[in-house]
Design an enzyme around this catalytic site. Structure first.
Site, PDB file in Angstrom:
ATOM      1  N   HIS A 153      28.859  49.029  32.700  1.00  0.00           N
ATOM      2  CA  HIS A 153      27.638  48.223  32.559  1.00  0.00           C
ATOM      3  C   HIS A 153      26.785  48.126  33.677  1.00  0.00           C
ATOM      4  CE1 HIS A 153      25.740  44.566  30.052  1.00  0.00           C
ATOM      5  NE2 HIS A 153      24.995  45.258  30.759  1.00  0.00           N
ATOM      6  N   ARG A 211      24.083  46.633  24.113  1.00  0.00           N
ATOM      7  CA  ARG A 211      25.332  45.702  24.044  1.00  0.00           C
ATOM      8  C   ARG A 211      26.354  46.312  23.218  1.00  0.00           C
ATOM      9  NH1 ARG A 211      23.224  44.012  27.961  1.00  0.00           N
ATOM     10  NH2 ARG A 211      22.203  41.537  27.967  1.00  0.00           N
TER      11      ARG A 211
HETATM   12  C1  GLV Z   1      21.618  43.922  31.362  1.00  0.00           C
HETATM   13  O1  GLV Z   1      22.600  44.199  30.443  1.00  0.00           O
HETATM   14  C2  GLV Z   1      20.451  42.998  30.858  1.00  0.00           C
HETATM   15  O2  GLV Z   1      20.314  42.533  29.848  1.00  0.00           O
HETATM   16  O3  GLV Z   1      19.871  43.019  32.079  1.00  0.00           O
END
Ligand code: GLV
Length: 309
Positions: A272, A224
């Site tokens: 991401h 994160r």
């Molecule tokens: C992605 O960031 C997840 O938590 O699956």
């Protein structure tokens, strides 16, 4: 009993489609068009609008649409009896292992530098290290971290791990807790962050942490954005202590156009995408939990609100 799906910014139609394909009779709704809300007992969530769950008097379970649950737990208004679950999925785990291996190898074999050199038609072979000469330290030995550590080890890297509590991982040495953090950091030529985001792990990728890594270490954050203190990373790269970083997650996503990470020659940015839950692959366990809830049975992949993962 109905399922409602909550998300800001994600296309939810593939989820509805996948749920309906498995169970055509299921009543699946999408927030905010999910009245009457008394019907909703089960929620699927990814970055829901904070406070939204207070409007569901019969809500019993919130399932994350991914591996992380920080986006749910940061909402202080989740009624106490509501259970929270996450996705644990072989594809998700395998995708994360593939992606982190790609990043480590990419760094080790200087592919970014060659791309830059290619633009300038510059033929300049660089000396490279072999896998066996490099220790990759994996922070967070949960489902994802365990597989990442195993795979990197299987292709010849020396691998160490760091976990909250002692863990056995074959020949991989796992350091545990705050007391062993410094010893772990001292091993890691490449540091991969796969920690859950909790009050204890927020900002853990900071200057003090970086200073304890070997000279020229490389940082990979696929957990994160809030794990990383952005300014500290820039400072430690600038100071020549860190070789660079690959970042897939950011404090603000999408990463703002004016953020210094974008144009930094030693920082590799991806949006991401390290490992994204595939609805077809995840609906089985979601429906299993939905059935378990109806039958009053214990849920799978339950999250501890106290631990935060
Ligand atoms: C992605 O960031 C997840 O938590 O699956």
């Amino acid at each position: 009993m109905s399922i409602s799906i909550f998300s800001q910014g994600r296309d939810l139609n593939p989820w509805v489609k996948a749920l309906k394909a498995e169970r055509p009779e299921l009543d699946v709704r999408i927030y905010p068009d999910d009245q009457p809300r008394e019907d909703v007992t089960f929620a699927l969530a990814w970055n829901h609008p904070l406070g939204a769950f207070t409007e569901y008097p019969n809500l019993k379970c919130i399932s994350s649409l991914g591996a992380g649950v920080d986006h749910i737990l940061k909402d202080p208004a989740i009624p106490e009896p509501v259970q929270i679950t996450r996705i644990k999925d072989e594809n998700l785990t395998s995708d994360m292992a593939n992606f982190t291996m790609a990043l480590v190898l990419n760094h080790l074999r200087d592919l970014h530098q060659y791309k830059a050199a290619e633009h300038e038609r510059n033929w300049e072979p660089l000396r490279y290290r072999r896998n066996e000469e490099v220790t990759v330290g994996v922070m967070g030995i949960g489902t994802l971290g365990t597989e990442v550590a195993r795979r990197l080890s299987s292709i010849g890297f020396r691998v160490t791990g760091w976990a909250n509590s002692p863990k056995q991982l074959g020949s991989i040495k796992v350091y545990a807790g705050a007391a062993e953090l410094d010893a772990f950091l001292a091993t890691a030529n490449v540091l991969i962050c796969l920690l859950p985001l909790t009050p204890e792990t927020a900002n853990i990728l900071n200057k003090e942490t970086f200073q304890k890594l070997p000279q020229n270490a490389y940082v990979i954050n696929v957990a994160r954005g809030e794990h990383l203190v952005d300014e500290d990373l820039l400072e430690m790269i600038e100071a020549g202590h860190l070789a660079g970083a690959s970042l897939d997650v950011f404090r603000e996503e999408p990463l703002p156009k004016n953020h210094p990470f974008w144009a930094h020659p030693r920082i590799h940015v991806t949006p991401h995408i390290a490992s994204v839950t595939n609805p077809e692959s995840a609906v089985g366990q979601i429906l299993e939990n939905y059935d378990r809830l109806r039958n009053g049975e214990p849920l799978l992949n339950l999250v501890s609100r106290i631990k935060g993962y």
